[in-house]
Design a protein around this motif. Sequence first.
Motif, PDB file in Angstrom:
ATOM      1  N   THR A  57      33.810  40.781  27.419  1.00  0.00           N
ATOM      2  CA  THR A  57      34.347  42.064  26.973  1.00  0.00           C
ATOM      3  C   THR A  57      35.270  42.630  28.057  1.00  0.00           C
ATOM      4  N   ASP A  58      35.990  43.686  27.715  1.00  0.00           N
ATOM      5  CA  ASP A  58      36.860  44.334  28.700  1.00  0.00           C
ATOM      6  C   ASP A  58      36.067  44.741  29.936  1.00  0.00           C
ATOM      7  N   GLU A  59      34.915  45.351  29.732  1.00  0.00           N
ATOM      8  CA  GLU A  59      34.087  45.808  30.850  1.00  0.00           C
ATOM      9  C   GLU A  59      33.598  44.631  31.694  1.00  0.00           C
ATOM     10  N   GLU A  60      33.228  43.546  31.046  1.00  0.00           N
ATOM     11  CA  GLU A  60      32.753  42.368  31.777  1.00  0.00           C
ATOM     12  C   GLU A  60      33.878  41.742  32.594  1.00  0.00           C
ATOM     13  N   ARG A  61      35.096  41.752  32.064  1.00  0.00           N
ATOM     14  CA  ARG A  61      36.228  41.203  32.819  1.00  0.00           C
ATOM     15  C   ARG A  61      36.554  42.059  34.031  1.00  0.00           C
ATOM     16  N   VAL A  62      36.462  43.380  33.893  1.00  0.00           N
ATOM     17  CA  VAL A  62      36.670  44.260  35.052  1.00  0.00           C
ATOM     18  C   VAL A  62      35.558  44.031  36.077  1.00  0.00           C
ATOM     19  N   ALA A  63      34.329  43.859  35.596  1.00  0.00           N
ATOM     20  CA  ALA A  63      33.219  43.559  36.506  1.00  0.00           C
ATOM     21  C   ALA A  63      33.452  42.223  37.212  1.00  0.00           C
ATOM     22  N   LEU A  64      34.047  41.271  36.520  1.00  0.00           N
ATOM     23  CA  LEU A  64      34.364  39.990  37.141  1.00  0.00           C
ATOM     24  C   LEU A  64      35.407  40.164  38.233  1.00  0.00           C
ATOM     25  N   ILE A  65      36.449  40.950  37.972  1.00  0.00           N
ATOM     26  CA  ILE A  65      37.453  41.200  39.015  1.00  0.00           C
ATOM     27  C   ILE A  65      36.793  41.840  40.226  1.00  0.00           C
ATOM     28  N   GLU A  66      35.887  42.773  39.993  1.00  0.00           N
ATOM     29  CA  GLU A  66      35.169  43.398  41.107  1.00  0.00           C
ATOM     30  C   GLU A  66      34.350  42.347  41.867  1.00  0.00           C
ATOM     31  N   ALA A  67      33.711  41.450  41.138  1.00  0.00           N
ATOM     32  CA  ALA A  67      32.949  40.379  41.782  1.00  0.00           C
ATOM     33  C   ALA A  67      33.873  39.455  42.578  1.00  0.00           C
ATOM     34  N   LEU A  68      35.044  39.168  42.030  1.00  0.00           N
ATOM     35  CA  LEU A  68      36.004  38.335  42.761  1.00  0.00           C
ATOM     36  C   LEU A  68      36.439  39.023  44.053  1.00  0.00           C
ATOM     37  N   TRP A  69      36.661  40.339  43.999  1.00  0.00           N
ATOM     38  CA  TRP A  69      36.991  41.078  45.222  1.00  0.00           C
ATOM     39  C   TRP A  69      35.832  41.024  46.214  1.00  0.00           C
ATOM     40  N   GLN A  70      34.594  41.096  45.726  1.00  0.00           N
ATOM     41  CA  GLN A  70      33.443  40.992  46.622  1.00  0.00           C
ATOM     42  C   GLN A  70      33.452  39.655  47.354  1.00  0.00           C
ATOM     43  N   VAL A  71      33.742  38.600  46.628  1.00  0.00           N
ATOM     44  CA  VAL A  71      33.757  37.268  47.239  1.00  0.00           C
ATOM     45  C   VAL A  71      34.860  37.156  48.288  1.00  0.00           C
ATOM     46  N   VAL A  72      36.063  37.602  47.955  1.00  0.00           N
ATOM     47  CA  VAL A  72      37.154  37.429  48.921  1.00  0.00           C
ATOM     48  C   VAL A  72      36.985  38.333  50.140  1.00  0.00           C
ATOM     49  N   LEU A  73      36.237  39.409  49.979  1.00  0.00           N
ATOM     50  CA  LEU A  73      36.040  40.324  51.107  1.00  0.00           C
ATOM     51  C   LEU A  73      34.711  40.121  51.828  1.00  0.00           C
ATOM     52  N   VAL A  74      34.006  39.049  51.517  1.00  0.00           N
ATOM     53  CA  VAL A  74      32.719  38.788  52.165  1.00  0.00           C
ATOM     54  C   VAL A  74      32.876  38.631  53.680  1.00  0.00           C
ATOM     55  N   ASP A  75      34.031  38.165  54.115  1.00  0.00           N
ATOM     56  CA  ASP A  75      34.278  38.010  55.553  1.00  0.00           C
ATOM     57  C   ASP A  75      34.946  39.243  56.162  1.00  0.00           C
ATOM     58  N   HIS A  76      35.078  40.319  55.367  1.00  0.00           N
ATOM     59  CA  HIS A  76      35.665  41.593  55.814  1.00  0.00           C
ATOM     60  C   HIS A  76      37.119  41.452  56.243  1.00  0.00           C
ATOM     61  N   HIS A  77      37.804  40.501  55.640  1.00  0.00           N
ATOM     62  CA  HIS A  77      39.217  40.285  55.961  1.00  0.00           C
ATOM     63  C   HIS A  77      39.964  39.927  54.682  1.00  0.00           C
ATOM     64  N   ARG A  78      41.097  40.589  54.455  1.00  0.00           N
ATOM     65  CA  ARG A  78      41.929  40.280  53.286  1.00  0.00           C
ATOM     66  C   ARG A  78      43.000  39.288  53.695  1.00  0.00           C
ATOM     67  N   ASP A  79      42.834  38.091  53.222  1.00  0.00           N
ATOM     68  CA  ASP A  79      43.793  37.022  53.474  1.00  0.00           C
ATOM     69  C   ASP A  79      44.904  37.110  52.424  1.00  0.00           C
ATOM     70  N   PRO A  80      46.155  36.851  52.798  1.00  0.00           N
ATOM     71  CA  PRO A  80      47.243  36.893  51.812  1.00  0.00           C
ATOM     72  C   PRO A  80      47.030  35.948  50.622  1.00  0.00           C
ATOM     73  N   HIS A  81      46.388  34.803  50.859  1.00  0.00           N
ATOM     74  CA  HIS A  81      46.121  33.868  49.761  1.00  0.00           C
ATOM     75  C   HIS A  81      45.105  34.454  48.780  1.00  0.00           C
ATOM     76  N   GLU A  82      44.142  35.183  49.309  1.00  0.00           N
ATOM     77  CA  GLU A  82      43.150  35.820  48.449  1.00  0.00           C
ATOM     78  C   GLU A  82      43.803  36.922  47.606  1.00  0.00           C
ATOM     79  N   ASP A  83      44.634  37.737  48.260  1.00  0.00           N
ATOM     80  CA  ASP A  83      45.355  38.779  47.520  1.00  0.00           C
ATOM     81  C   ASP A  83      46.196  38.162  46.408  1.00  0.00           C
ATOM     82  N   ALA A  84      46.905  37.096  46.735  1.00  0.00           N
ATOM     83  CA  ALA A  84      47.769  36.438  45.742  1.00  0.00           C
ATOM     84  C   ALA A  84      46.939  35.887  44.583  1.00  0.00           C
ATOM     85  N   LEU A  85      45.808  35.294  44.900  1.00  0.00           N
ATOM     86  CA  LEU A  85      44.953  34.752  43.842  1.00  0.00           C
ATOM     87  C   LEU A  85      44.488  35.854  42.903  1.00  0.00           C
TER      88      LEU A  85
END
Length: 149
Positions: free
Chosen positions: A90-118
């Motif tokens: 659903t729309d809400e589940e997809r937004v929750a997935l994006i939030e989860a993806l942000w959690q994964v890329v920020l687990v190291d507390h650093h925003r890498d340009p490749h992560e942002d691009a992905l």
Amino acid sequence: MIDVLKSLFRPAPAAASRDIAPDLAVAVLLVEAARADGHYNDDDRHAVDALLTGMFDLTEPAALRQQAEAAQEEAADLVRFTRVVKTALTDEERVALIEALWQVVLVDHHRDPHEDALLRHLAPLIAVDDRDSAEARRRVLARAPASDT
């Protein structure tokens, strides 16, 4: 008659997309996000496992993660996985997935340009607009300790 002709030019859905379970598609995207910066370590694996546990109420998320790791390594692109996510969630589940993806890329507390691009690439593929993705990122950052993100 015209409908028949139109159907000839409509691309058929990929068979592989129909065979992918939504939980596997989500897991593949999480693994892809975890690997986006070129470093995939135990912290990343634990983050993916924790998210899979919460999203799918799993007691043993490692099996799904390992299946996703193999599928991600073999995949030429992510379209077949994003297509499953786009249609199965659903729309809400997809937004929750994006939030989860942000959690994964920020687990190291650093925003890498490749992560942002992905994440910029994935959001529209799973029908999440830029505003919702940015808000999801802000929520994740608000929960995180101070860092260099």
